[in-house]
Enzyme design. Structure first.
Site, PDB file in Angstrom:
ATOM      1  N   ASP A 199       0.834  -1.191   0.000  1.00  0.00           N
ATOM      2  CA  ASP A 199       0.000   0.000   0.000  1.00  0.00           C
ATOM      3  C   ASP A 199       0.879   1.255   0.000  1.00  0.00           C
ATOM      4  O   ASP A 199       1.843   1.333   0.771  1.00  0.00           O
ATOM      5  CB  ASP A 199      -0.865  -0.035   1.273  1.00  0.00           C
ATOM      6  CG  ASP A 199      -1.918   1.060   1.298  1.00  0.00           C
ATOM      7  OD1 ASP A 199      -2.793   1.049   0.436  1.00  0.00           O
ATOM      8  OD2 ASP A 199      -1.842   1.925   2.198  1.00  0.00           O
TER       9      ASP A 199
ATOM     10  N   GLU B 142      14.047 -15.883   0.292  1.00  0.00           N
ATOM     11  CA  GLU B 142      14.398 -17.007   1.166  1.00  0.00           C
ATOM     12  C   GLU B 142      13.324 -18.081   1.157  1.00  0.00           C
ATOM     13  O   GLU B 142      13.564 -19.224   1.524  1.00  0.00           O
ATOM     14  CB  GLU B 142      14.500 -16.524   2.622  1.00  0.00           C
ATOM     15  CG  GLU B 142      15.778 -15.875   3.000  1.00  0.00           C
ATOM     16  CD  GLU B 142      15.665 -15.345   4.425  1.00  0.00           C
ATOM     17  OE1 GLU B 142      15.007 -15.992   5.274  1.00  0.00           O
ATOM     18  OE2 GLU B 142      16.215 -14.248   4.674  1.00  0.00           O
TER      19      GLU B 142
HETATM   20  C1  GLC Z   1      -4.115   3.114  -0.664  1.00  0.00           C
HETATM   21  C2  GLC Z   1      -5.351   2.278  -0.543  1.00  0.00           C
HETATM   22  C3  GLC Z   1      -6.478   3.146  -0.130  1.00  0.00           C
HETATM   23  C4  GLC Z   1      -6.145   3.749   1.215  1.00  0.00           C
HETATM   24  C5  GLC Z   1      -4.817   4.483   1.180  1.00  0.00           C
HETATM   25  C6  GLC Z   1      -4.306   4.756   2.557  1.00  0.00           C
HETATM   26  O1  GLC Z   1      -4.248   4.037  -1.676  1.00  0.00           O
HETATM   27  O2  GLC Z   1      -5.583   1.600  -1.748  1.00  0.00           O
HETATM   28  O3  GLC Z   1      -7.697   2.459  -0.076  1.00  0.00           O
HETATM   29  O4  GLC Z   1      -7.151   4.643   1.606  1.00  0.00           O
HETATM   30  O5  GLC Z   1      -3.824   3.725   0.540  1.00  0.00           O
HETATM   31  O6  GLC Z   1      -3.877   3.573   3.162  1.00  0.00           O
END
Ligand code: GLC
Length: 515
Positions: free
Chosen positions: A201, A250
């Protein structure tokens, strides 16, 4: 067969709270996902990417993690996770989980400890705290991606803390070795449990420019876009991935990292895919592109050229839980659906990996008219409703024609579904000729039997249309309104998103010919 499964896989994104609700609390759960694995196997997907299911106060639908090693009780427990993973593997489906390293929830024990500790303490060093000099003036002009300032004051008014997203999502300080150690341990925790990889993310976040300088303009930066910012796509972020790659290597089983990295160019994005970094990075250019041959071709050419430069697969996507569903983006209604199917068919014939977002195989539209009182996206609240946010693509799936929440769960769903969605349910579309579900099943099956080895453009059939040979089949896509002649590309139709009429491909349609 390509050498690595992840170079040409079809990967299905499950958004846990909206997929299937086994315990009847109105929100999806892991047991619900497990119960639908046969459906995913029949669809023909190679892997699932599961959005966050970790312990979380759910201020940003789980992208605010309070414990990276626990399952949120709303979704189940580790036993449910292990059973779901085992069933997926037994069905030949791999499982990628979501890792959220840019920020924790404010309820994470580290942030709670930081608040309890004094300014300058090691606890506060895990985040970005700065002294308050003027209570009206934050340390810099950065704005939260969700709207409003990116800084909030501690309760005693003495310090600010940084949050690029909601105030309940404080940014971690990746200059601190403790943060590195913790995430390496979290990676191992899930790798030991048997996951096949991680979607990272905000993979272009984490590292902030030295001294946290102001951005240009008023500090507003869109996440979904290509603007440069002192908190996104900093060169230092690559060092983190160079420490992660050896860890995943790993483990046996060809496991992967896929980056959510919004960058200002395909070239910058490809840097994340150097051989000692990550395996895939979503190409969001097609999410941003209008439905036009010229825009699609430009995005395709640039992805292919840049990723070839680092030896990485192209990674195509049209929809996910953050953007408007592509049926609606392309105008909605019958035309939007026709174009969406054409675009999907195109993606499935490009060289590389394709991500499918849950419900697109049913032809679901964005739900634009959710009432304010059911909305949960922090974007809606932080912009005072000026931006409606992302709830409209997160409405729970319809599984049956009738019944409580169309078979999503026994007691309704956390967001209301449109009344017409019974007709778009998996039950209604299963085995129905001409349904979107049968179209996706056929397209994925044909793709598997005709693996793309490259892309050679052929002469255009018309002004807003293009054709190419992918080494295994010939694809023609018509983005325009008028039909285009396609007889010159082949005689044996493998699949058409709309029927050919007198050797012509209608507007907003795609066709594959046997070579
Ligand atoms: C990413 C995720 C989104 C979230 C953001 C903060 O863009 O896809 O849904 O709100 O990160 O974590």
């Amino acid at each position: 067969m390509s050498e690595h499964w992840w170079r040409d896989a079809v990967i299905y994104q499950v958004y846990p709270r909206s997929f299937a609700d086994a315990n009847g609390d109105g929100m999806g759960d892991l047991e619900g996902i497990r119960s639908r694995i046969p459906y995913l196997a029949e669809l023909g997907v190679d892997a699932i990417w599961l959005s966050p299911f970790y312990a979380s106060p759910q201020k940003d639908a789980g992208y605010d993690v309070s414990d990276y090693r626990r399952i949120d009780p709303r979704f189940g427990d580790l036993g449910d996770f292990d059973r779901m993973l085992a069933d997926a593997h037994a069905a030949g489906i791999r499982l990628i989980v979501d890792l959220v390293p840019n920020h924790t929830s404010s309820e994470h024990e580290w942030f709670q400890a930081a608040l309890a500790a004094a300014p300058g303490s090691p606890e506060r060093e895990r985040y970005h705290f700065r002294d308050v000099t003027d209570p009206e003036v934050p340390p810099n002009n950065w704005q939260s991606i969700f709207g409003g300032p990116a800084w909030t004051k501690t309760d005693d008014g003495k310090q600010w803390y940084l949050h690029l997203f909601d105030a309940s999502q404080p940014d971690l300080n990746w200059d601190n070795p403790e943060v590195h150690a913790e995430f390496q341990s979290v990676l191992r925790f899930w790798l030991d449990r048997g996951v096949d990889g991680f979607r990272i993310d905000v993979a272009h976040g984490m590292v902030k420019a030295e001294g946290l300088p102001d951005t240009g303009g008023d500090g507003t930066i869109e996440m979904i876009g290509t603007t440069q910012a002192p908190f996104f796509d900093q060169d230092g972020v690559h060092d983190i991935y160079r420490t992660w790659r050896p860890i995943i290597e790993e483990y046996e089983g060809d496991r992967i990292f896929v980056a959510e990295a919004w960058t200002d160019s395909a070239e910058r994005r490809s840097l994340y895919l150097r051989p000692d970094e990550l395996h895939q990075a979503f190409n969001f250019d097609l999410v941003l592109a209008p439905f036009s041959a010229a825009d699609f071709r430009k995005a395709i050419d640039s992805e292919i050229a840049n990723n070839a430069g680092v030896g990485a697969p192209c990674t195509w996507v049209l929809s996910n839980h953050d953007v408007q569903r592509h049926v609606t983006r392309y105008g909605g209604g019958a035309q939007g659906l026709a174009r969406a199917k054409a675009a999907t068919q195109l993606l499935l014939s490009l060289p590389g990996v394709v991500y499918v977002y849950q419900g697109e195989e049913l032809g679901l539209n964005e739900v634009l008219d959710l009432p304010a009182e059911v909305r949960e996206d922090p974007t809606f609240f932080r912009t005072g409703g000026a931006q409606i946010g992302r709830d409209g693509c997160r409405v729970p799936l319809p599984w049956t024609r009738e019944g409580s929440s169309f078979g999503f769960g026994a007691n309704g769903s956390w967001l209301p579904q449109p009344a017409e969605w019974g007709a778009l349910s998996a039950e209604a579309e299963d085995g129905t000729e001409g349904s979107t579900l049968e179209f996706y099943r056929a397209a994925i099956a044909i793709r598997k039997a005709h693996k793309a080895t490259g892309l050679t453009w052929l002469a255009d059939p018309g002004e807003d249309a293009f054709a190419f040979d992918n080494g295994a089949l010939v694809a023609v896509v018509n983005f325009g309104a008028d039909p285009v002649p396609v007889a010159q590309y082949g005689t044996e139709v493998l699949l058409a998103s709309a029927d050919l009429v007198d050797g012509q491909l209608p507007g907003g349609a795609a066709v594959w010919f046997e070579k």
